[in-house]
Design an enzyme around this catalytic site. Structure first.
Site, mmCIF file in Angstrom:
data_model
loop_
_atom_site.group_PDB
_atom_site.id
_atom_site.type_symbol
_atom_site.label_atom_id
_atom_site.label_comp_id
_atom_site.label_asym_id
_atom_site.label_seq_id
_atom_site.Cartn_x
_atom_site.Cartn_y
_atom_site.Cartn_z
ATOM 1 N N TYR A 151 0.830 -1.209 0.000
ATOM 2 C CA TYR A 151 0.000 0.000 0.000
ATOM 3 C C TYR A 151 0.868 1.264 0.000
ATOM 4 O O TYR A 151 0.622 2.200 -0.775
ATOM 5 C CB TYR A 151 -0.904 -0.044 1.234
ATOM 6 C CG TYR A 151 -1.840 1.130 1.396
ATOM 7 C CD1 TYR A 151 -3.003 1.223 0.636
ATOM 8 C CD2 TYR A 151 -1.582 2.119 2.347
ATOM 9 C CE1 TYR A 151 -3.879 2.290 0.812
ATOM 10 C CE2 TYR A 151 -2.447 3.184 2.525
ATOM 11 C CZ TYR A 151 -3.593 3.262 1.760
ATOM 12 O OH TYR A 151 -4.457 4.327 1.939
ATOM 13 N N ALA A 153 3.943 1.624 -0.968
ATOM 14 C CA ALA A 153 4.643 1.768 -2.256
ATOM 15 C C ALA A 153 3.691 2.327 -3.311
ATOM 16 O O ALA A 153 4.072 3.202 -4.105
ATOM 17 C CB ALA A 153 5.204 0.423 -2.702
ATOM 18 N N SER A 154 2.440 1.846 -3.297
ATOM 19 C CA SER A 154 1.480 2.350 -4.299
ATOM 20 C C SER A 154 1.213 3.847 -4.080
ATOM 21 O O SER A 154 1.117 4.622 -5.040
ATOM 22 C CB SER A 154 0.164 1.557 -4.255
ATOM 23 O OG SER A 154 -0.607 1.894 -3.111
#
Ligand code: NAP
Length: 242
Positions: A151, A153-154
């Site tokens: 999450y 990283a996104s």
């Protein structure tokens, strides 16, 4: 002429509050999500507040769905003034236990979904030489968070995307900004266990969780003329958590 705002993930939580805020500010909200029943419910709730929303079920991770929606909106209203990329999911797990699917699903919806909707909308904004895109990121995209490698990283990707696109399209009068909320009370955080919630609360200097409306008010400002010189920035709204 009324302005048109597409809000992905507008069926509940932060997205629904943004739809309400923009609706109150005179926008026609176009709200999308996958679950048709929840969209219908959201439309009725907004109607009770005197806001006429247009709803469409779609999956933001499917480019064709996003293209179709934008074509439909352009045919119906002739323009898109604002895009709020708010659809998002979590699949929290320690990295060592994560399977590729946990990573893929989150990146596909949170990051690829943001690409898909923005790409589908951008040409019409370039032709109009105006528009505002607000990406809903997260503080963990800045700070990182154990259990949320996928999450965070996104959301870090969404932040870098925001900063880069702002540099590309500012010349056409299009602003791109990101909002990075901390812990906001919605169904997303509702599923966390009580110990995790307590720990978060103990680290928030304002001693309360954020509400979807707190975030919606900030987005309302970001899309307004009062914010017309703000571009490429990331606004943290977390009660001081990070
Ligand atoms: P939520 O209540 O779970 O709402 C998520 C929304 O996204 C729903 O409308 C959901 O509808 C939609 N959605 C999910 N996957 C989708 C897909 N593939 N295609 C289209 N729509 C999809 O979550 P929330 O707390 O309001 O979160 C909204 C945004 O804020 C997310 O991007 C989240 O990462 C971000 N955020 C939340 C917090 C927080 O503490 N709550 C903090 C920081 C950032 P369907 O399920 O019907 O598709």
């Amino acid at each position: 002429m009324e302005k048109v705002a597409i809000i992905t993930g507008g069926s509940r939580g932060i997205g629904l509050s943004i739809a309400r805020e923009l609706g109150k500010n005179g926008y026609i909200p176009v709200i999308t999500a996958r679950k048709v029943e929840e969209l219908g419910q959201a439309q009725r709730t907004l109607k009770d507040d005197g806001i006429d929303a247009y709803i469409k079920s779609l999956d933001v991770s499917e480019y064709a769905n996003c293209k179709e929606l934008v074509e439909d909106v352009l045919e119906r209203y002739g323009k898109v003034d604002v895009l709020v990329n708010c659809a998002g999911i979590t699949r929290d797990k320690l990295f060592i236990r994560m399977i590729p699917q946990d990573w893929e699903e989150v990146v596909k919806i949170n990051l690829l979904g943001t690409f898909n909707m923005t790409h589908a909308v951008l040409k019409s904004m370039v032709s109009a030489k105006k528009g505002v895109i607000v990406n809903i990121a997260s503080v963990v995209g800045i700070s990182g968070n154990a259990g949320q490698t996928n999450y965070s990283a996104s959301k870090a990707g969404v932040i870098a995307f925001t900063r880069s696109l702002a540099k590309e399209v500012g010349g056409w009068g299009i602003r791109v900004v990101a909002v990075a909320p901390g812990f906001i009370e919605t169904s997303m955080t509702g599923k966390l266990n009580e110990d995790i919630k307590k720990d978060y609360l103990s680290r928030i200097p304002l001693k309360r969780f954020g509400t979807a409306q707190d975030v919606a008010k900030l987005v309302g400002f970001m899309v307004s003329e009062d914010a017309s010189y703000i571009n490429g920035q990331v606004y943290v709204i977390d009660g001081g958590l990070v």
